[in-house]
Design an enzyme around this catalytic site. Sequence first.
Site, mmCIF file in Angstrom:
data_model
loop_
_atom_site.group_PDB
_atom_site.id
_atom_site.type_symbol
_atom_site.label_atom_id
_atom_site.label_comp_id
_atom_site.label_asym_id
_atom_site.label_seq_id
_atom_site.Cartn_x
_atom_site.Cartn_y
_atom_site.Cartn_z
ATOM 1 N N LYS A 15 -34.209 3.505 3.982
ATOM 2 C CA LYS A 15 -32.855 3.935 4.320
ATOM 3 C C LYS A 15 -31.817 3.015 3.684
ATOM 4 O O LYS A 15 -30.825 3.468 3.105
ATOM 5 C CB LYS A 15 -32.679 3.927 5.843
ATOM 6 C CG LYS A 15 -31.253 4.269 6.293
ATOM 7 C CD LYS A 15 -31.049 4.011 7.773
ATOM 8 C CE LYS A 15 -30.732 2.558 8.041
ATOM 9 N NZ LYS A 15 -29.489 2.356 8.797
ATOM 10 N N ASN A 16 -32.044 1.709 3.776
ATOM 11 C CA ASN A 16 -31.039 0.748 3.314
ATOM 12 C C ASN A 16 -30.965 0.654 1.795
ATOM 13 O O ASN A 16 -30.084 -0.037 1.268
ATOM 14 C CB ASN A 16 -31.312 -0.629 3.920
ATOM 15 C CG ASN A 16 -30.999 -0.670 5.405
ATOM 16 O OD1 ASN A 16 -30.248 0.166 5.917
ATOM 17 N ND2 ASN A 16 -31.584 -1.618 6.107
ATOM 18 N N ARG B 66 -21.907 2.865 9.325
ATOM 19 C CA ARG B 66 -21.163 1.835 8.605
ATOM 20 C C ARG B 66 -21.338 1.931 7.102
ATOM 21 O O ARG B 66 -20.430 1.595 6.344
ATOM 22 C CB ARG B 66 -21.603 0.451 9.069
ATOM 23 C CG ARG B 66 -21.246 0.090 10.481
ATOM 24 C CD ARG B 66 -21.427 -1.394 10.728
ATOM 25 N NE ARG B 66 -20.558 -2.182 9.869
ATOM 26 C CZ ARG B 66 -19.303 -2.495 10.156
ATOM 27 N NH1 ARG B 66 -18.749 -2.090 11.280
ATOM 28 N NH2 ARG B 66 -18.583 -3.209 9.327
ATOM 29 N N CYS C 221 -23.904 0.911 14.440
ATOM 30 C CA CYS C 221 -24.512 0.206 15.571
ATOM 31 C C CYS C 221 -23.612 -0.897 16.100
ATOM 32 O O CYS C 221 -22.970 -1.617 15.348
ATOM 33 C CB CYS C 221 -25.846 -0.421 15.147
ATOM 34 S SG CYS C 221 -27.207 0.732 15.081
ATOM 35 N N ARG D 73 -19.187 -6.923 11.758
ATOM 36 C CA ARG D 73 -19.561 -6.857 10.346
ATOM 37 C C ARG D 73 -18.289 -6.524 9.576
ATOM 38 O O ARG D 73 -18.060 -5.389 9.192
ATOM 39 C CB ARG D 73 -20.668 -5.814 10.138
ATOM 40 C CG ARG D 73 -21.975 -6.226 10.780
ATOM 41 C CD ARG D 73 -23.132 -5.343 10.403
ATOM 42 N NE ARG D 73 -23.192 -4.159 11.239
ATOM 43 C CZ ARG D 73 -24.208 -3.296 11.221
ATOM 44 N NH1 ARG D 73 -25.225 -3.488 10.430
ATOM 45 N NH2 ARG D 73 -24.203 -2.238 12.010
ATOM 46 N N ASP E 82 -33.575 -7.301 10.946
ATOM 47 C CA ASP E 82 -33.991 -5.954 11.334
ATOM 48 C C ASP E 82 -35.412 -5.897 11.903
ATOM 49 O O ASP E 82 -35.842 -4.837 12.366
ATOM 50 C CB ASP E 82 -33.884 -4.994 10.139
ATOM 51 C CG ASP E 82 -32.457 -4.512 9.909
ATOM 52 O OD1 ASP E 82 -31.587 -4.817 10.738
ATOM 53 O OD2 ASP E 82 -32.218 -3.829 8.893
ATOM 54 N N ARG F 53 -31.725 7.532 13.255
ATOM 55 C CA ARG F 53 -30.922 7.040 12.134
ATOM 56 C C ARG F 53 -31.782 6.255 11.147
ATOM 57 O O ARG F 53 -31.395 6.100 9.984
ATOM 58 C CB ARG F 53 -29.789 6.134 12.635
ATOM 59 C CG ARG F 53 -28.701 6.859 13.412
ATOM 60 C CD ARG F 53 -27.561 5.906 13.773
ATOM 61 N NE ARG F 53 -27.185 5.137 12.611
ATOM 62 C CZ ARG F 53 -27.126 3.800 12.572
ATOM 63 N NH1 ARG F 53 -27.445 3.093 13.641
ATOM 64 N NH2 ARG F 53 -26.762 3.181 11.488
#
Length: 419
Positions: free
Chosen positions: A22-23, A93, A117, A122, A306, A398
């Site tokens: 995902k990232n 985000r 989240c 951030r 994470d 997500r």
Amino acid sequence: MDKLIVAQSGPLNGEVRISGAKNAALPILAATLLADGRSYISNVPHLHDTTTSIELLGEMGVSLSVDERMAVEVDTSSISSFVAPYELVKTMRASILVLGPLLARFGEAEVSLPGGCAIGSRPVNLHIDGLRAMGADIRVENGYIHATARRLRGARIVMDIVTVTGTENLMMAAALADGETILENAAREPEIVDLADFINAMGGKVTGAGSDTIRISGVERLQGTRFEVLPDRIETGTYLVAAAITGGRVRTLDTRPHLLDAVLAKLRDAGADIHYGEDWIELDMHGKRPRCVDIHTAPHPAFPTDMQAQFCALNTVGEGVGTVTETIFENRFMHVQELKRMGANIKLEGNTAIIAGCQQLNAAPVMATDLRASACLVLAGLAAEGETMIERIYHIDRGYERIEEKLAGLGAVIRRIAG
């Protein structure tokens, strides 16, 4: 809202295929805005966040098609808007990642301040300051970032703190800037490297990704390309912890072991036997209870924030005492109170959780507070006597593709029910 029901499960056993990261997928989808022509992105995970990114590009008029394997074709020639509206950005985000590409290629962008989240502050000031250093005119009004620039200029940018999305946004913006941009104190995550590889595949000139100094020589234009997103190292780590917490034996497929050095080291400390090949990792606990381990999160290549919540779950049923220190986000222990509802012995002292392992957790209704906390509670439910009901699982959707199906395939007793 849907809920997950997780029952105590015996040792997990079997193989599980890992989805795309995902990232990595989110910034790569944003980076397609930099390119002329069509881009074809494969191994995109089917998640709420990637769907939101695709919706956001579509809202701007970008033409997209998605096949049954979640390969996404993107054509930016039809783009008609440079606005990222609050309705979409508030849920994720990473939506701010369209700011740099829009500004670099089209000279304007209007992006809502982001949501996502609630794990801590951030700030986006590093994105804004970096773009201003490259010549952008930026103002923040009514919850939106309004940015314009004729053509961005290369600059030397030293970031006060290590920021993954900040590094990504500025790297994308610099890809089409005039001259060379040097990003110092840059994030070093594998997903940064994947984004740099994608930009270079489009004809960009990025060097140093994976180190704390990245150099980007801007080019006049970039061309669409084909690219495969790298595997999700956090999903990989989560299923390995699931095996460890249940005393099981699980092999993760389609992954990259070198992305998880810090996580694998801690799993070995917990008593796991680990073997791996080029694209697989196998963990075997031989039916044993894990040992508690000490964790200290820090930017890559150190232990990833994470994976912190998942190791909290492991420590709750481990032998001995483990300390978990969180240095990245100041509000990322919200799962602790939920674990304590299940009988976990945890004491919080500032940014450190001191966890004394117990023989047995007990099922309880719990509530997911963020993405990784959701995974933590699922893992705890696997080791808890009775049935654990987890609410607010939209968080888990997500970041984890079909988590209940994948765990059930390993022998977990888990099901989803409509809320």
